[in-house]
Design a protein around this motif. Sequence first.
Motif: not given
Length: 360
Positions: A1-16, A351-360
């Motif tokens: 928990m804390g101030d990571f100061n990354h305003p360019d991250i879009c947490w909905r699409d996981y892009t930066a 592994k990687n990607g979205k956790k909701e995908d069973p293939g990951n």
Amino acid sequence: MGDFNHPDICWRDYTARHKLSRRLLQCTDNFLSQVVEEPTRKGVLLDLALTNREGLVGDTKVGGSLGCSDHKMVEFRMLQERSKATSRIATPVFGRADFGLFRDLIGGISWVKALEGRRVQESWLVFKHHFLQAQERCIPMSKKCTKRGRRPAWVNKELLAKFRQKKKVHRMWKRGQATWENYRNAVRVCRDAARKAKAQLELSLARHVKDNRKGFFKCISSKRKTRENVGLLLKGAGALVTRDTEKAVLLNSGNSEILNPGSPHESRSLEVREKVQRREDFPLVEEDRIRDLLGRLDIHKSMGPDRMHLRVLRELADVVAKLLSIISERSRRTGEVPEDWRKAKVTPVFKNGKKEDPGN
């Protein structure tokens, strides 16, 4: 928990946009999840709450501010259970095992007559029945102790003696029979010895990781405070799967498609396979080959669904090699595979990607 100061991250699409922000996303994709969804400062999400297990943090709320700060407060609840479930798993104690009696019990059976006229599945069940009976008789079992009562692997007799001496000096200091410098020196000696013992154990596990993988990963898992569970999964239609039984069915179907891909050619019938295989006059599954494979089994691995421990099979390689070669040769000739040979314990690892995908 804390101030990571990354305003360019879009947490909905996981892009930066920036490189450092993309590195943070890669870390969260591997073993962490971010639970704050609302912006915390001027419409931007800066304050993050990261967790390594689904369901550990809940009821996240963003609102208000503390003092003159321009950041909004983030409130959440920890949903960790207080009591830990004790393990009731019984493990074999090979130090007190009687492998000589085990060999006599298995080797005293005339397996050629016992398996005569039986199919592959029936032959395997007969062997499994006698094997498990002998295993229960010759190898004692012991219940696993809880984590609280278990002594760490790096604690030896010399270190225990130093710990007792430190407690003794502490009691003497409380009674006025020893100085504070004596107690402080005893504490330093114990701390240095404990650090050296831990480092020596980790170095030994790292050097012999190929021979003792189970001990290496046991040490790694013991450093984790929580165990990661399988989170929510998405079906093909986009519906979320929440129940553990449904998750197991979904993951099992995916693994079955990967391991057993559909073949365009239909399998031959049992009669046709037997007719073709009878033309061969020599067996392809030789006893020496089975004995060699049994002698190279990794005894540090856990037993499978058949409840036959690999160390026991390795110790009895000379006794069971002929029997297993008979069953394997019949399986090759008829195409019938015992049911236990088609079962496996599969652990899903993200592994990687979205956790909701069973293939990951």
